[in-house]
Motif scaffolding. Sequence first.
Motif, short mmCIF file in Angstrom:
data_model
loop_
_atom_site.label_atom_id
_atom_site.label_comp_id
_atom_site.label_asym_id
_atom_site.label_seq_id
_atom_site.Cartn_x
_atom_site.Cartn_y
_atom_site.Cartn_z
N UNK A 1 0.83 -1.20 0.00
CA UNK A 1 0.00 0.00 0.00
C UNK A 1 0.87 1.26 0.00
N UNK A 2 1.89 1.27 0.84
CA UNK A 2 2.74 2.46 0.91
C UNK A 2 3.42 2.75 -0.42
N UNK A 3 3.79 1.70 -1.14
CA UNK A 3 4.48 1.91 -2.42
C UNK A 3 3.62 2.68 -3.40
N UNK A 4 2.29 2.54 -3.27
CA UNK A 4 1.40 3.23 -4.20
C UNK A 4 1.39 4.74 -3.94
N UNK A 5 1.70 5.17 -2.73
CA UNK A 5 1.82 6.60 -2.46
C UNK A 5 3.03 7.17 -3.18
N UNK A 6 4.15 6.43 -3.14
CA UNK A 6 5.33 6.86 -3.88
C UNK A 6 5.04 6.91 -5.38
N UNK A 7 4.32 5.94 -5.87
CA UNK A 7 3.99 5.91 -7.28
C UNK A 7 3.14 7.12 -7.66
N UNK A 8 2.17 7.43 -6.81
CA UNK A 8 1.33 8.60 -7.07
C UNK A 8 2.17 9.86 -7.17
N UNK A 9 3.08 10.05 -6.20
CA UNK A 9 3.93 11.25 -6.20
C UNK A 9 4.80 11.29 -7.46
N UNK A 10 5.37 10.16 -7.83
CA UNK A 10 6.20 10.12 -9.04
C UNK A 10 5.39 10.51 -10.27
N UNK A 11 4.13 10.08 -10.32
CA UNK A 11 3.27 10.42 -11.45
C UNK A 11 2.99 11.92 -11.47
N UNK A 12 2.68 12.47 -10.31
CA UNK A 12 2.41 13.92 -10.22
C UNK A 12 3.61 14.71 -10.72
N UNK A 13 4.80 14.32 -10.25
CA UNK A 13 6.01 15.04 -10.64
C UNK A 13 6.32 14.87 -12.13
N UNK A 14 6.10 13.64 -12.64
CA UNK A 14 6.41 13.39 -14.05
C UNK A 14 5.49 14.17 -14.99
N UNK A 15 4.34 14.61 -14.48
CA UNK A 15 3.41 15.39 -15.30
C UNK A 15 3.67 16.89 -15.20
N UNK A 16 4.78 17.25 -14.54
CA UNK A 16 5.23 18.64 -14.55
C UNK A 16 4.80 19.49 -13.36
N UNK A 17 4.41 18.84 -12.26
CA UNK A 17 3.93 19.62 -11.11
C UNK A 17 4.89 19.60 -9.93
N UNK A 18 6.15 19.27 -10.19
CA UNK A 18 7.09 19.10 -9.07
C UNK A 18 7.40 20.41 -8.34
N UNK A 19 7.18 21.57 -8.98
CA UNK A 19 7.53 22.85 -8.34
C UNK A 19 6.40 23.42 -7.50
N UNK A 20 5.24 22.79 -7.52
CA UNK A 20 4.12 23.27 -6.68
C UNK A 20 4.43 22.97 -5.22
N UNK A 21 4.13 23.92 -4.35
CA UNK A 21 4.51 23.79 -2.94
C UNK A 21 3.94 22.54 -2.28
N UNK A 22 2.67 22.24 -2.52
CA UNK A 22 2.08 21.06 -1.89
C UNK A 22 2.76 19.78 -2.37
N UNK A 23 3.19 19.77 -3.63
CA UNK A 23 3.88 18.59 -4.17
C UNK A 23 5.25 18.47 -3.51
N UNK A 24 5.96 19.59 -3.37
CA UNK A 24 7.27 19.56 -2.70
C UNK A 24 7.12 19.07 -1.27
N UNK A 25 6.08 19.52 -0.59
CA UNK A 25 5.86 19.07 0.79
C UNK A 25 5.58 17.57 0.85
N UNK A 26 4.82 17.09 -0.12
CA UNK A 26 4.54 15.65 -0.21
C UNK A 26 5.85 14.88 -0.40
N UNK A 27 6.72 15.40 -1.31
CA UNK A 27 8.01 14.77 -1.56
C UNK A 27 8.86 14.75 -0.29
N UNK A 28 8.90 15.85 0.42
CA UNK A 28 9.71 15.91 1.65
C UNK A 28 9.19 14.92 2.69
#
Length: 403
Positions: free
Chosen positions: A356-383
């Motif tokens: 289950x936890x691996x799917x959270x990482x996958x979701x984040x990777x998908x969000x970032x790969x679609x060009x949203x890595x610089x959004x603050x909420x995405x950065x916080x999720x990554x951290x």
Amino acid sequence: MKYHHGVTIRDARESLNMTQAQLAEQWPQASGGTGVSVNYVSDVERGKKHITDQKTLRRLCNILQIPLWKVGLSDYDPSNPNTFCGTFMYDETLSTAESLIKRTWNLRRVMSLQYVEEAVDDLNRLFDSLKTDAPPPVRLDERFQILYAQLLRLNAVVDVENQRYDKALSKFKQMNEIAKAIDHPATLAMSYMNIGTELERMGKQEEAIDYLERARDESFRASKHIMVVTNAYLARVYASAGQKLKFERAINAAIRTAKSMDNFYYGDGTDFVFHSFSGVLAEKSYGHLEVRDPKETLLMKDEIKSQIALEGNIWLDAWIPLDWARAHLMLGQIDESVLAGIEFYQKAKKLGSPHAKSRAYRLLNTIESEGYSDIETVRNFRNMLDNEGDQDGLKELDARYPT
């Protein structure tokens, strides 16, 4: 020739190179003494006379080294409470095993992985003992085989949660072999379904569809419970393959059948089906995402939350926010997607499931790969996820199992 205990007695006597006269001298009496005529031994061996006293039969088995199960007795001796309960307790033991299997499936809905694993380990020890100590006729009994197939299924589920996907598939295939050997429709349908689900996870869509369609076909020989769950999972794999019309037909068939049954909503364990109505709705939600209808997934949100709360299913309660996260992402609603992703991850941690936890990482990777890595909420999720540990192993698994 009709079988009788005399056949077993004669075979055992001859294997010991003992004459009828020698056996007649040692023949036990109910009164405690020994000795009968040779004619009496002959009559017993030919089935003309029968031994009705169990103590005499037990003592005779001891003399001739006959396993008790061969004459319909058990290792348990009512006159000796220190003996182990063998085949006499067979039905009771299997009833206990069946109850424990059903309780373990219920644990699966309401407790973290740790407790499920402990229950499965207990069942493994029980069945290891049964396979070692029980005589061959017991181990070949259909009821034993059905229960053992369910134990394999439970072990496979634990493997999935620990990301041992190849081992899970192997166990589901073992389950399938057992089901085919005894031609048990419910077990056969569930094994086909589980194999198909794992193949879908590996991205093998055509093979997955083939197995899920076999599961659906077998369900017609089983029960409505099996029909519901196999159609729900078939709908899932149709959606994954982009077959929208077939997805809609299959999921609607599952929902109609479930609604026609008073006892499906809570997964009562009939035919070992614990996939209650919230699970069917979840497959519909997932399917809408796979056929690119994210708004339909979000429209189901309140209905699914209500049904999950009614059933108390903490596993589905943990997983369903991932659907909402994916739906919001498809709609370009990134903040909402991240919030749902964080909710999913926090609940997945409580489940203790690496899968289950691996799917959270996958979701984040998908969000970032679609060009949203610089959004603050995405950065916080990554951290947040980076602080939880290394992702390398999870990324490797994502590459192997892309769905």
